[in-house]
Write a protein that holds these residues in place. Sequence first.
Motif, short mmCIF file in Angstrom:
data_model
loop_
_atom_site.label_atom_id
_atom_site.label_comp_id
_atom_site.label_asym_id
_atom_site.label_seq_id
_atom_site.Cartn_x
_atom_site.Cartn_y
_atom_site.Cartn_z
N ARG B 79 0.81 -1.31 -0.14
CA ARG B 79 -0.03 0.09 0.12
C ARG B 79 0.88 1.29 -0.09
N THR B 109 0.40 10.23 -1.48
CA THR B 109 -0.85 10.56 -0.66
C THR B 109 -0.75 9.36 0.48
N GLU B 110 -0.58 8.18 0.01
CA GLU B 110 -0.72 6.91 0.93
C GLU B 110 0.51 6.86 1.63
N ALA B 113 0.29 9.36 4.68
CA ALA B 113 -0.62 8.80 5.60
C ALA B 113 -0.14 7.70 6.33
N ASN B 158 4.65 14.84 3.10
CA ASN B 158 3.57 15.91 3.12
C ASN B 158 3.60 16.80 1.90
N ALA B 161 2.49 15.16 -0.91
CA ALA B 161 1.13 14.68 -0.79
C ALA B 161 0.26 15.89 -1.07
N SER B 164 0.25 16.82 -4.61
CA SER B 164 -0.59 15.50 -5.33
C SER B 164 -2.27 15.95 -5.13
N GLU B 170 -1.90 12.11 -9.44
CA GLU B 170 -1.11 11.19 -8.54
C GLU B 170 0.14 11.23 -8.75
N VAL B 302 -9.23 0.52 -2.68
CA VAL B 302 -9.64 1.31 -1.59
C VAL B 302 -11.18 1.20 -1.22
#
Lengths: 158, 323
Positions: B79, B109-110, B113, B158, B161, B164, B170, B302
């Motif tokens: 992931r 982004t993943e 996180a 960050n 992200a 993005s 992406e 997702v």
Amino acid sequence: MTGVVPLAGVHDATRLASGAPELDAWLAEQAATAQARDSARVYVVTAEDGVTVVAYSALLVTSVARGDVPSGAAGGLRAIPTVLIGKLAVDAAQKGTGLGALLLGHAARTALEVRDRAAARLLVAHARDVAALDWYRRRGMRVAADGRTVYERLTDLA
Amino acid sequence: MPALPEVDDPDAALYAPTGLTGGAGLPFDVPASVVDAAATRTALVLVAVRGDEEVAETRLMLTVRLAVDDAVHLWSDRRGGLTASVVLAPRDHRLRINLAFAAAARPATEAAADAAFLQAAADAGAIAIRLPDGSLAPDRIAVPAEAGVEPALLRLLNLLADVSLLSRTELTVPAETDEELVKDLLTARRLLNGQEVRGRWRTGEIVLGPGGLDAVREALAAGDAHELVTVSESHLDYMDVRVPLGEVRQVYANAEVEEVVERPGEVVLRVRARGGSAETVMTPAAPRAEPVEPDVVLPGRVFDELAHDLAEPPRRSRLRDLL
């Protein structure tokens, strides 16, 4: 500040300066039309004058859908009825005063009403940036695996 | 299209991690005899806790299961870069969890996180497993501070992200970074946030339409210095992706026209900054009001995880405090 009320013709929606220019622009240019066409329900918080919008949200009913339907999964879940927070912004001068949380709480209550009357399973929003993602997460929304969608199950709010 | 200017950004050094990994891995021995191997799909929900306070949560999908002697080994998919391996050893009543983080080539982004969860766990000092009934397992797994993510890496993830999310493009985490890339990303984030960017420029090309030459012939003369203003769509070329940055008004100070080239359908002005470099200012054009997108479409993986979570038992929601 006033409480959360529906956007109306008396409101001045042109002065919001949230730090997110595209959100300010949407409020000024498209919110009234969206309200009139029922494509979103826009709620605002105004300054003491009852006119100047200092925070707003736009809610609508939709569904979260699977982008690619798996083969052989004809009976599988493909869409989840959802209340979507399409927009949410607070004037920069009002940040930290709780207006964002007020609007989020209002969105959650509205979602519960929809769930009770017409069925919905999720409250969903898209985070504009990492700061927004963190803001939603700290207030109880969960981050989906894509790292940009936040959600909460309405069964956990009921 | 205007290139991003050279920006002297002192913050760029804060985004230079020494590596793109994190996490503290405790090695485990893999026995030689593999008895059973299978695909599986089991959610492992980990919660960063500080005392009784739940600080952050992440959901990992364990997708590979190996039975070795009497122990069961499970591995999660990658992931956002955070992976878990779990060993269940019933003989000694042990459960061992190994978390590792490697961000390169993961969606930004993943990865951001996952990094945020790992750092939250390191800050809080412990994680707990969420049980199927929604409650937390009573045992706490200590998380050492070194299991966190290097601050520069967290800032970089960050930043990626943000670009993005703001550009709705992406981006993947690169295998390597350099200061120029970071400066370009910082510039991109400022433009996407509607902020002005000041920098320096050296050379450039301005492409005009076929009637452009007549329009500028009188105004421009080689050897003279001019202030040129362009309004056009800007972008950042990141790896093999063109990241749209929106319409930008760019001012080139002290521009000398080196050459005027006529090509079919267009006129190209090759310009240089007098003295080698000069100031340039990029100002985002008036923001476009994006309409509310009524459809929420999630990639299969997702969506499946969300649907899986929907089927879980009820749990306490902090959002109830706002009702």
